[in-house]
Scaffold this motif. Sequence first.
Motif, PDB file in Angstrom:
ATOM      1  N   GLU A 178       0.803  -1.221   0.000  1.00 10.44           N
ATOM      2  CA  GLU A 178       0.000   0.000   0.000  1.00 10.44           C
ATOM      3  C   GLU A 178       0.838   1.274   0.000  1.00 10.44           C
ATOM      4  O   GLU A 178       0.280   2.364   0.126  1.00 10.44           O
ATOM      5  N   ARG A 179       2.147   1.153  -0.162  1.00 11.05           N
ATOM      6  CA  ARG A 179       2.966   2.359  -0.039  1.00 11.05           C
ATOM      7  C   ARG A 179       3.977   2.440  -1.174  1.00 11.05           C
ATOM      8  O   ARG A 179       4.353   1.427  -1.783  1.00 11.05           O
ATOM      9  N   GLN A 180       4.419   3.642  -1.391  1.00 11.60           N
ATOM     10  CA  GLN A 180       5.405   3.899  -2.430  1.00 11.60           C
ATOM     11  C   GLN A 180       6.800   3.851  -1.820  1.00 11.60           C
ATOM     12  O   GLN A 180       7.041   4.436  -0.763  1.00 11.60           O
ATOM     13  N   ALA A 210      -4.017 -11.775  -0.716  1.00  9.46           N
ATOM     14  CA  ALA A 210      -3.221 -11.230   0.384  1.00  9.46           C
ATOM     15  C   ALA A 210      -4.062 -10.382   1.332  1.00  9.46           C
ATOM     16  O   ALA A 210      -3.522  -9.808   2.296  1.00  9.46           O
ATOM     17  N   GLY A 211      -5.353 -10.277   1.084  1.00 11.07           N
ATOM     18  CA  GLY A 211      -6.229  -9.510   1.950  1.00 11.07           C
ATOM     19  C   GLY A 211      -6.137  -8.006   1.716  1.00 11.07           C
ATOM     20  O   GLY A 211      -6.548  -7.228   2.581  1.00 11.07           O
ATOM     21  N   LEU A 212      -5.629  -7.606   0.554  1.00  8.87           N
ATOM     22  CA  LEU A 212      -5.469  -6.183   0.261  1.00  8.87           C
ATOM     23  C   LEU A 212      -6.570  -5.642  -0.642  1.00  8.87           C
ATOM     24  O   LEU A 212      -6.580  -4.452  -0.956  1.00  8.87           O
ATOM     25  N   ILE A 251       3.213   7.564  -9.681  1.00  6.08           N
ATOM     26  CA  ILE A 251       2.172   8.355  -9.030  1.00  6.08           C
ATOM     27  C   ILE A 251       1.298   7.398  -8.224  1.00  6.08           C
ATOM     28  O   ILE A 251       1.215   6.197  -8.526  1.00  6.08           O
ATOM     29  N   SER A 252       0.642   7.933  -7.220  1.00  6.63           N
ATOM     30  CA  SER A 252      -0.190   7.093  -6.365  1.00  6.63           C
ATOM     31  C   SER A 252      -1.556   6.880  -7.004  1.00  6.63           C
ATOM     32  O   SER A 252      -1.994   7.667  -7.849  1.00  6.63           O
ATOM     33  N   PRO A 253      -2.273   5.814  -6.621  1.00  8.51           N
ATOM     34  CA  PRO A 253      -3.616   5.574  -7.172  1.00  8.51           C
ATOM     35  C   PRO A 253      -4.591   6.714  -6.889  1.00  8.51           C
ATOM     36  O   PRO A 253      -5.498   6.980  -7.693  1.00  8.51           O
ATOM     37  N   VAL A 254      -4.413   7.396  -5.772  1.00  8.68           N
ATOM     38  CA  VAL A 254      -5.322   8.486  -5.430  1.00  8.68           C
ATOM     39  C   VAL A 254      -5.168   9.643  -6.415  1.00  8.68           C
ATOM     40  O   VAL A 254      -6.145  10.331  -6.757  1.00  8.68           O
ATOM     41  N   LEU A 296      -7.311   0.367  -9.291  1.00  3.57           N
ATOM     42  CA  LEU A 296      -6.227   1.351  -9.316  1.00  3.57           C
ATOM     43  C   LEU A 296      -5.037   0.880  -8.490  1.00  3.57           C
ATOM     44  O   LEU A 296      -3.871   1.042  -8.902  1.00  3.57           O
ATOM     45  N   PHE A 297      -5.272   0.294  -7.345  1.00  2.41           N
ATOM     46  CA  PHE A 297      -4.171  -0.207  -6.530  1.00  2.41           C
ATOM     47  C   PHE A 297      -3.535  -1.439  -7.175  1.00  2.41           C
ATOM     48  O   PHE A 297      -2.326  -1.664  -7.025  1.00  2.41           O
ATOM     49  N   ALA A 298      -4.339  -2.254  -7.855  1.00  4.38           N
ATOM     50  CA  ALA A 298      -3.755  -3.389  -8.569  1.00  4.38           C
ATOM     51  C   ALA A 298      -2.848  -2.914  -9.688  1.00  4.38           C
ATOM     52  O   ALA A 298      -1.794  -3.519  -9.962  1.00  4.38           O
ATOM     53  N   ALA A 299      -3.221  -1.820 -10.352  1.00  4.52           N
ATOM     54  CA  ALA A 299      -2.350  -1.261 -11.410  1.00  4.52           C
ATOM     55  C   ALA A 299      -1.036  -0.794 -10.820  1.00  4.52           C
ATOM     56  O   ALA A 299       0.045  -1.013 -11.400  1.00  4.52           O
TER      57      ALA A 299
END
Length: 490
Positions: free
Chosen positions: A243-245, A395-397, A461-464, A481-484
């Motif tokens: 979840e982090r860059q 993974a529960g994400l 860039i972040s998904p947000v 978006l997070f999967a990308a």
Amino acid sequence: MSGDGRESEGGEEEVRGARRIPGPRGAADDLDLASVPLPPLPPPGGTAPDEAVPEQSAPKPERDGPEPPAAEPVPGPGPGPEAADGGPEAGSGAEPIPGGPGPEAADGGPEARPPEPFVSSAPVGLPHQVLKALLGAWALSACSAEETAAVEDHLTGCAPCADEALRLRDAVGLLHTDGSLDLDPTLRTRVLDGCFGRRPARIPVPEWAAPYDAETARLDALLRDIGDSEWHAPVRLQWFEEERQVSRRTTVAGVIGHLMAVDGLLSAALGLDDPLDGGEASLDPTERTETYWSATRRPPTRAVREPWRAQSHELIRTASFAGRNIAETSVSYGAFALPLQDAALDRAFECWVHGGDIADAVDYPYPAPSAAHLHRMIDLAARMLPGALAGRRGAGLAGPAKDLVPAGALGRSLHLEIEGHGGGDWYIALDSPAAVGAPERAVAQVALDGVEFCRLVAGHISPVEAAAGQEGDREAIRDVLFAAASLSRL
């Protein structure tokens, strides 16, 4: 002058009883000597030949009435001590008549003094070679006024120098252009297209390998254009983990070493030499990069460019000679595998992304790939999204699947609309990698620019920050978006 007088019998001109002596040749008018008495004649033999007074043959005209008193002599230099009988300085003390005969007058009469010549400020008598050497400075307007006059006078009579001056002036015009001097990034592609249009390659590059060929060539052109010191410029590589860059600091040379280490996976699949030298090297791209960096005793320099470029040439050459059957050869990345045609597209994508990282570090313009190549890169990422989404769900994400969809059946989907350069429409299966996404089962829509979507996939860039337009199921949009972003790696 108007003619009020008459000619005397002796040939002299009389005007109102005054005697006139013709002025020098070319003079606009004769001199009126009425107010200046003639000096007395010197004694016989006392006048120097060079200073003889012109002989006056006509008698003095008679006047009615008493003789006028003699005029005072005009002040002037008198005879010097050397003016003895027959001395060279003998003569009258009168001031010489302007424009009259000078000491250079020859015997036999007064000679007019020639007018003084016009003196130019330009250099006189410069040889041809000197004037030819000044043409460059003249074209740049860097000559002095005297040199400019000399050069321009020379150009009127020397045709070769005039032609050379014209060429130099045209060349100077090119130095004042306001346009960029950088080459058009599509120049190589256009030149190759023109060449192949006239004479197709005997063994053409496979279509699936064309993006990798183009992106390695573009990056190589950038590397050729930077100086030695810029190979040590700091570069920050970025990607997403969970979840982090995260990021890693290296140099321009370190980035090329990273590309060469991961490209070695394709070399191994084609039976070529692995740059890590050994069959025990890891298949995971991150571990291979760390192994290469740690094995380098000194920081890598521009010397890494030659082996990297030779490796990319060998990959393209081997794929071209192998033909179509090699496109499906499996390339293992450790945790997953890709067919060679997709692996080459993946390497083209990473080459472009890291080329942009290097360009940012050295302040170099680096545009996106051609629309056709960018479209294929986006297509590869879209096809990998269902698998990445399933991995995050395991993974529960990510949220759980809402439909049990058998393989090949239609399931819920997200409409991914890519706008602009390389754009198109894709439908991402949400519940199973084996399901088929379709417009009729779309529960959400996301609109993104093509380059921005690639930056998301690269972890830059972040998904947000990514989505320009969102509509529909909010959870599905977030998961995709997070999967990308999770497709990115070192």
